[in-house]
Design a protein around this motif. Structure first.
Motif, PDB file in Angstrom:
ATOM      1  N   LEU A 149    -118.793  21.772 -37.766  1.00 26.58           N
ATOM      2  CA  LEU A 149    -118.307  22.976 -38.434  1.00 26.58           C
ATOM      3  C   LEU A 149    -118.384  22.753 -39.939  1.00 26.58           C
ATOM      4  N   ILE A 150    -118.963  23.697 -40.643  1.00 22.81           N
ATOM      5  CA  ILE A 150    -119.168  23.609 -42.086  1.00 22.81           C
ATOM      6  C   ILE A 150    -118.215  24.585 -42.751  1.00 22.81           C
ATOM      7  N   THR A 151    -117.369  24.087 -43.650  1.00 20.13           N
ATOM      8  CA  THR A 151    -116.378  24.946 -44.283  1.00 20.13           C
ATOM      9  C   THR A 151    -116.554  24.948 -45.793  1.00 20.13           C
ATOM     10  N   SER A 152    -116.063  26.009 -46.419  1.00 22.66           N
ATOM     11  CA  SER A 152    -116.088  26.121 -47.873  1.00 22.66           C
ATOM     12  C   SER A 152    -114.717  26.563 -48.363  1.00 22.66           C
ATOM     13  N   ARG A 153    -114.207  25.874 -49.377  1.00 20.49           N
ATOM     14  CA  ARG A 153    -112.941  26.274 -49.994  1.00 20.49           C
ATOM     15  C   ARG A 153    -113.145  27.382 -51.016  1.00 20.49           C
ATOM     16  N   GLN A 154    -114.376  27.887 -51.134  1.00 19.87           N
ATOM     17  CA  GLN A 154    -114.626  29.025 -52.008  1.00 19.87           C
ATOM     18  C   GLN A 154    -114.538  30.353 -51.247  1.00 19.87           C
ATOM     19  N   ASP A 155    -115.299  30.481 -50.147  1.00 19.69           N
ATOM     20  CA  ASP A 155    -115.291  31.768 -49.441  1.00 19.69           C
ATOM     21  C   ASP A 155    -114.422  31.755 -48.191  1.00 19.69           C
ATOM     22  N   GLY A 156    -113.776  30.617 -47.888  1.00 20.74           N
ATOM     23  CA  GLY A 156    -112.870  30.559 -46.756  1.00 20.74           C
ATOM     24  C   GLY A 156    -113.543  30.717 -45.410  1.00 20.74           C
ATOM     25  N   THR A 157    -114.854  30.526 -45.364  1.00 23.84           N
ATOM     26  CA  THR A 157    -115.608  30.756 -44.139  1.00 23.84           C
ATOM     27  C   THR A 157    -115.845  29.442 -43.404  1.00 23.84           C
ATOM     28  N   ILE A 158    -115.725  29.511 -42.077  1.00 26.45           N
ATOM     29  CA  ILE A 158    -116.063  28.389 -41.208  1.00 26.45           C
ATOM     30  C   ILE A 158    -117.387  28.732 -40.539  1.00 26.45           C
ATOM     31  N   ARG A 159    -118.384  27.894 -40.746  1.00 19.12           N
ATOM     32  CA  ARG A 159    -119.704  28.101 -40.165  1.00 19.12           C
ATOM     33  C   ARG A 159    -120.010  26.985 -39.182  1.00 19.12           C
ATOM     34  N   MET A 160    -120.978  27.216 -38.306  1.00 21.74           N
ATOM     35  CA  MET A 160    -121.342  26.227 -37.300  1.00 21.74           C
ATOM     36  C   MET A 160    -122.809  25.872 -37.428  1.00 21.74           C
ATOM     37  N   LEU A 161    -123.117  24.571 -37.257  1.00 20.53           N
ATOM     38  CA  LEU A 161    -124.501  24.184 -37.071  1.00 20.53           C
ATOM     39  C   LEU A 161    -124.828  24.407 -35.605  1.00 20.53           C
ATOM     40  N   MET A 162    -125.912  25.135 -35.353  1.00 24.22           N
ATOM     41  CA  MET A 162    -126.164  25.647 -34.006  1.00 24.22           C
ATOM     42  C   MET A 162    -127.127  24.776 -33.211  1.00 24.22           C
TER      43      MET A 162
END
Length: 498
Positions: free
Chosen positions: A482-495
């Motif tokens: 799971l890839i997260t950013s403290r800028q946009d608050g989004t949690i992304r996934m490597l698929m």
């Protein structure tokens, strides 16, 4: 050409290599055809107005997510360092599990790593309901007394407190917290800014009930800002390389109170594991809670789930970012070493932003200097601060058998071959595993690839240019990243491969 010349100087160990400051230490990290799909999973609520602007980070960021943690029962949690612990449902929709900010009114939120920084659940959470958090507080006016103040300083010098708390929920299966808490450890900061606080608390996921490491809590290894924390007390090499201090040390503790365990009390209300090297040495001048030391900011730890190898991501000063394999009792060199170089602060008139070549016999492993060196590195041409990484064995074929990590500031994702990293753990400082960059892509509605950079995705989500990606990486129970950013608050996934 400059890199090639420096390589020759290092290999042949000429007088110039020994005496000259190194300006461009490493070749660039390149893309070599490693491509992975990334997809949005969840976004935490916008908390930009939760605190006054003077008490928040600049730029503020939508939500400051740093960790995603999964429980064995399938529940997924994420933190916003502004003081909220969220439970995410199967679709990624968040609900507040615990309002940590409401409990700690003196918490600090205006630094890059501040507020409610880290958390983890006890491996037996389903039975005992225990989880652990770390946060930082202002010292002035604080009625609490630190358990530890760096050597040579007094209570009047203390600027901030690093606090580790144990929480006990009355109902482990509930979706909101109700229960009690207990303070385990409170460590004093001395420098002007809250730089490199304790940022990590976590358990070894490979340990099983009955094994020596089961239920033992690890913390990050931090210099507590003595490198560049501001004020007259920073840039202080005398505070590192000490075994009577937690500065620069990864701690391993049994979080049980000695009143419950019957064991040896640590600095705070916890038990010192007898298997820690500096507990077993019976030397009263060494702190038994120290597991390993000599780190600048080893702010993320992880374990290879196949063999238990422990990794630490250590943020460098002005030059080198490191991935280290960590072992009980070993010394990782800061402030005397950065990467496989000698730091300039060790030389008369030298500075922390300088690098010098090691003596050839040390660099080549023919002579030992007592330090353990990293197994993968990159320099500040390619990034500014290494983020945590994980040994990957999931469903993405291209990443299997690699250690996946990245750069917090620039948002680049990197990979190094795990076998090469473990081979580099050979006692020869110059042996490091090659690092390559991961090319990300997204798919459109027709399934076509669009190649992207994480920073582009964050800017697209925020609708503005950002100065830093604030990347962190987590690993789910399924082994996927799971890839997260403290800028946009989004949690992304490597698929996984389509």
């Amino acid at each position: 050409m400059a890199n090639a010349m420096m390589t020759l100087l290092l290999v042949f160990g000429t007088a110039a290599a020994v005496l000259a400051q190194i300006a461009d230490p490493l070749p660039p990290v390149e893309k070599r055809g490693l491509t992975v799909e990334i997809r949005d999973f969840a976004r935490l609520p916008d908390t930009r107005g939760l605190r006054p602007a003077t008490e928040d980070v600049v730029p503020a960021g939508w939500a400051r997510v740093s960790f995603v943690r999964d429980l064995p029962d399938g529940r997924r949690f994420a933190n916003d360092s502004r003081g909220l612990l969220y439970l995410l449902d199967r679709n990624g929709a968040p609900s507040v599990y615990a309002n940590v900010a409401a409990i700690f009114p003196r918490a600090v939120y205006n630094r890059l790593e501040s507020g409610f920084i880290g958390f983890d659940f006890h491996p037996d959470f389903a039975r005992n309901g225990l989880f652990y958090t770390v946060h930082a507080e202002r010292a002035p006016g604080n009625p609490a007394t630190p358990h530890f103040i760096p050597p040579g300083f007094a209570p009047a010098d203390v600027t901030y407190h690093n606090v580790i708390t144990e929480w006990r929920t009355s109902t482990p299966g509930a979706n909101t917290f109700e229960g009690t808490r207990r303070e385990l450890l409170r460590v004093a900061h001395i420098v002007d800014n809250l730089t490199h606080p304790f940022g990590y608390v976590g358990f070894n996921p490979t340990s099983k009930p009955g094994t020596p490491d089961y239920g033992l809590l690890y913390t990050s290894g931090s210099d507590l800002g003595f490198s560049n924390g501001g004020g007259t007390k920073a840039n202080n090499p005398g505070q590192t390389q000490r075994l009577d201090s937690v500065v620069g040390a990864i701690l391993r503790i049994d979080p049980r109170s000695p009143a419950d365990s019957g064991g040896t009390k640590g600095l705070g209300d916890y038990t010192i594991p007898a298997t820690n090297r500096f507990a077993a040495d019976k030397d009263p001048k060494t702190l038994g809670e120290i597991y390993a030391y000599g780190f600048r900011n080893a702010h993320r730890l992880s374990w290879d789930l196949t063999d238990g190898t422990m990794f630490a991501s250590d943020i460098g000063m002005n030059n080198i970012e490191e991935i280290n394999i960590v072992r009980n009792g070993e010394n990782y060199g800061w402030m005397r070493r950065e990467g496989y170089f000698e730091n300039g602060v060790t030389r008369p008139g030298g500075a922390l932003n300088q690098l010098f070549a090691l003596p050839p016999d040390v660099l080549e492993g023919r002579a030992k200097d007592g330090f353990t060196y990293p197994v993968a590195i990159y320099d500040h041409n390619d990034g500014q601060a290494v983020t945590g990484g994980f040994a990957y064995y999931g469903r993405i074929t291209a990443l299997r058998g690699k250690f996946v990590f990245g750069d917090i500031v620039r948002g680049r994702l990197f990979a190094a071959d795990l076998a090469a990293m473990k081979k580099a753990d050979d006692g020869v400082p110059q042996t490091v595993a090659p690092v390559e960059e991961i090319q990300l892509y997204m798919r459109d509605a027709s399934g076509n690839r669009t190649y992207v950079a994480l920073r582009e995705l964050i800017e697209r989500t925020m609708g503005t240019t950002i100065t830093r990606a604030d990347l962190h990486i987590s690993r789910g129970n399924d082994g996927e990243l799971l890839i997260t950013s403290r800028q946009d608050g989004t949690i992304r996934m490597l698929m996984p491969d389509s």
